[in-house]
Design an enzyme around this catalytic site. Sequence first.
Site, mmCIF file in Angstrom:
data_model
loop_
_atom_site.group_PDB
_atom_site.id
_atom_site.type_symbol
_atom_site.label_atom_id
_atom_site.label_comp_id
_atom_site.label_asym_id
_atom_site.label_seq_id
_atom_site.Cartn_x
_atom_site.Cartn_y
_atom_site.Cartn_z
ATOM 1 N N GLY A 1 -11.310 18.498 -52.007
ATOM 2 C CA GLY A 1 -10.547 18.280 -50.783
ATOM 3 C C GLY A 1 -9.975 19.595 -50.298
ATOM 4 N N CYS A 2 -8.874 19.535 -49.577
ATOM 5 C CA CYS A 2 -8.243 20.744 -49.051
ATOM 6 C C CYS A 2 -7.987 21.737 -50.191
ATOM 7 C CB CYS A 2 -6.933 20.386 -48.358
ATOM 8 S SG CYS A 2 -6.019 21.830 -47.786
ATOM 9 N N PHE A 3 -8.484 22.945 -50.032
ATOM 10 C CA PHE A 3 -8.397 23.897 -51.145
ATOM 11 C C PHE A 3 -7.006 24.448 -51.391
ATOM 12 C CE2 PHE A 3 -10.877 27.078 -48.196
ATOM 13 C CZ PHE A 3 -9.813 27.179 -47.324
#
Length: 166
Positions: free
Chosen positions: A12-14
């Site tokens: 997902g969002c890093f």
Amino acid sequence: MADIKEIYLAGGCFWGVEKFFKMAPGVVETTVGYANGQTLDTNYDILKMTDHAETVHIKYDNEIVSLNKLLDYYFSIIDPTSINRQGLDEGRQYRTGIYYVDKDEIDMIKSRIESEQNKYSREIQVEVRPLKHYIKAEDYHQNYLDKNPNGYCHIDLANAKKVFQK
């Protein structure tokens, strides 16, 4: 001398994945970037066109933490059955993936996925592939949650220390 190894994890969002793994015992360095897309170059604004996954490059001391233990941590922060989505983020750039550089690790990774599958009724959707390429993200994405402590994160970072004690 340390036994430094590396793995690339998309979850997902890093921003949150990086912050989480920076706290993990044995992790010596993290960077965020874009992995395994359709082109050799990309940037944040064109990820949907280039099909790269937001990914964290993790360097770790294998004498302190094993890849198997890092995968324990990884599975504690993702929904491995979700397709192209983690938290509130949706799109192929937020897919989950384990991208390896050492082909000798593939059997252990696949075995780990099979073992993890026993915990779920739906099929695990985590990509397991060799790393084709990795493009480091723009500077403002590096250590984003350190620079922006109130920034968005789909991971419960307050619970991280408990995860690492298991």
